[in-house]
Scaffold this active site. Structure first.
Site, mmCIF file in Angstrom:
data_model
loop_
_atom_site.group_PDB
_atom_site.id
_atom_site.type_symbol
_atom_site.label_atom_id
_atom_site.label_comp_id
_atom_site.label_asym_id
_atom_site.label_seq_id
_atom_site.Cartn_x
_atom_site.Cartn_y
_atom_site.Cartn_z
ATOM 1 N N LYS A 199 -1.227 -47.375 -10.800
ATOM 2 C CA LYS A 199 -2.079 -47.227 -11.610
ATOM 3 C C LYS A 199 -1.816 -46.205 -12.726
ATOM 4 O O LYS A 199 -1.035 -45.151 -12.587
ATOM 5 C CB LYS A 199 -3.288 -46.229 -10.905
ATOM 6 C CG LYS A 199 -4.436 -45.863 -11.790
ATOM 7 C CD LYS A 199 -5.528 -45.156 -11.195
ATOM 8 C CE LYS A 199 -6.621 -44.563 -11.982
ATOM 9 N NZ LYS A 199 -7.809 -43.973 -11.416
ATOM 10 N N LYS A 252 -3.347 -51.624 -12.261
ATOM 11 C CA LYS A 252 -4.533 -51.052 -13.214
ATOM 12 C C LYS A 252 -3.782 -50.234 -14.460
ATOM 13 O O LYS A 252 -3.173 -49.316 -13.798
ATOM 14 C CB LYS A 252 -5.411 -50.216 -12.185
ATOM 15 C CG LYS A 252 -6.656 -49.888 -13.252
ATOM 16 C CD LYS A 252 -7.317 -48.937 -12.333
ATOM 17 C CE LYS A 252 -8.458 -47.858 -13.276
ATOM 18 N NZ LYS A 252 -8.874 -46.825 -12.608
HETATM 19 C C1 PBG Z 1 -11.058 -42.857 -11.147
HETATM 20 C C2 PBG Z 1 -11.090 -43.965 -11.659
HETATM 21 C C3 PBG Z 1 -10.942 -44.474 -13.026
HETATM 22 C C4 PBG Z 1 -11.110 -45.800 -13.201
HETATM 23 C C5 PBG Z 1 -11.382 -46.225 -11.930
HETATM 24 N N1 PBG Z 1 -11.278 -45.268 -11.129
HETATM 25 C C6 PBG Z 1 -10.963 -43.492 -14.516
HETATM 26 C C7 PBG Z 1 -9.585 -42.630 -14.494
HETATM 27 O O1 PBG Z 1 -8.559 -42.640 -13.650
HETATM 28 O O2 PBG Z 1 -9.624 -41.809 -15.363
HETATM 29 C C8 PBG Z 1 -10.825 -46.349 -14.473
HETATM 30 C C9 PBG Z 1 -11.703 -47.908 -14.689
HETATM 31 C C10 PBG Z 1 -11.994 -48.451 -16.019
HETATM 32 O O3 PBG Z 1 -11.664 -48.069 -16.913
HETATM 33 O O4 PBG Z 1 -12.528 -49.396 -16.150
HETATM 34 N N2 PBG Z 1 -10.026 -42.167 -10.789
#
Ligand code: PBG
Length: 328
Positions: A199, A252
């Site tokens: 991520k 992601k």
């Molecule tokens: C929680 C999380 C996030 C997303 C999914 N889980 C945001 C972040 O890490 O700031 C983003 C999903 C999206 O942008 O569609 N940590």
């Protein structure tokens, strides 16, 4: 004098000349079976507030969420992933692991209304903490090991509520092992973990942070989410999460990381999920609303590209539209 132009011997265009030939040689097919639809849930009754930067996506109250879940099941979409917005936030994100927290209520409501729809829960603290970070803060820094205990509590409370898949998105080290061990000890050995393994610290999460009200109140997430420049590091993260017991490995965002999706799929023969995140959705929506691109064709091209890169499943805000497009 006329130049002699040699005729091509092999003509790739032969196989493109007829739609049925194109169907026969098509290598990648996007189907309803590939889709997971993310939903946002808030306290209250009978509300559905559209998220301004994500047209067509809503923050639902629990009652309306159950109806939205029925719609997904009717479309044949295999599952949803849930994000909760608590009533009160505090330093330790208490509502994330409260038995009657927003997600716990939401999971029970969906499992009641549509038992067959897979309910996945995002396990993270950023929506629940007053500072907006994904872990416990001490001395101005996100503390890895102190956070693990809270993520474990959160995961267990989701499993108790009936979650089918636990999806940790916090990026703390060692969380998959800790969550796996706790699930096993408590009789949830059959609940899979979908790890947000690679991520990235991405600007594409902008609209989500509005939707989930989870913008960090100071600093950013670069001390725990990955540097967009790194792919080898993603493979190390994935290897670690597999070793720690993850069942599905996620990359992601998706669109700027197609090479990472591809490498993960080729390097490890594991189920790979890709998250087509909020900013990727918003860009297509905004350009389409301006009449600059064709939403349906662009969205299908993007999602087909993500699948071609190696994703087995895609978390996408386009899921419902995709089913309608594929059926028409
Ligand atoms: C929680 C999380 C996030 C997303 C999914 N889980 C945001 C972040 O890490 O700031 C983003 C999903 C999206 O942008 O569609 N940590």
């Amino acid at each position: 004098m006329q130049t002699h132009i040699e005729k091509p011997f092999y003509r790739p265009r032969r196989l493109r000349a007829h739609e049925n030939l194109r169907r026969l040689i098509r290598e990648t097919t996007l189907s309803v079976d590939d889709l997971i639809y993310p939903m946002f849930v808030v306290h209250g009754h009978n509300t559905a507030t559209e998220i301004s930067a994500m047209p067509g996506c809503y923050q639902y109250s629990v009652d309306n969420l159950a109806n939205a879940a029925k719609e997904l099941a009717a479309l044949g979409i295999p599952g949803t992933i849930l994000f909760g917005i608590p009533d009160t936030k505090d330093a330790l994100g208490s509502e994330a692991y409260a038995e009657d927290g927003i997600i716990q209520q939401a999971v029970r409501a969906i499992k009641d209304a549509v038992p067959n729809l897979l309910v996945m829960t995002d396990v993270c603290l950023c929506e629940y903490t007053d500072h907006g970070h994904c872990g416990v803060i001490e001395a101005g820094e996100v503390q890895n090991d102190a956070t693990l205990a809270l993520l474990v509590k959160e995961s267990l409370s989701h499993a108790r509520a009936g979650a089918d898949v636990i999806a940790p998105s916090d990026m703390m080290d060692g969380r998959v092992r800790a969550i796996r061990a706790a699930l096993d000890e408590n009789g949830y050995e059959n609940v899979p973990i979908m790890a947000y393994a690679a991520k990235y610290a991405s600007a594409f999460y902008g609209p989500f942070r509005e939707a989930a009200e989870s913008t960090p109140q100071f600093g950013d997430r670069r001390s725990y989410q990955m540097d967009p420049a790194n792919a080898e590091e993603a493979l190390r993260e994935v290897a670690l999460d597999i070793e720690e017991g993850a069942d599905i490995l996620m990359v992601k965002p998706a669109l700027s990381y197609l090479d990472v999706i591809h490498q993960v799929k080729t390097e490890f023969q594991v189920p790979v999920a890709a998250y087509n995140v909020s900013g990727e959705y918003a860009m297509v929506k905004a350009a389409a609303q301006n009449g600059w691109i064709d939403e349906q064709r662009v969205a299908l091209e993007v999602l087909t590209g993500i699948k071609r890169a190696g994703a087995d499943m895609i978390l996408t805000y386009f899921a419902k539209s995709v089913v309608e497009w594929l059926n028409s």
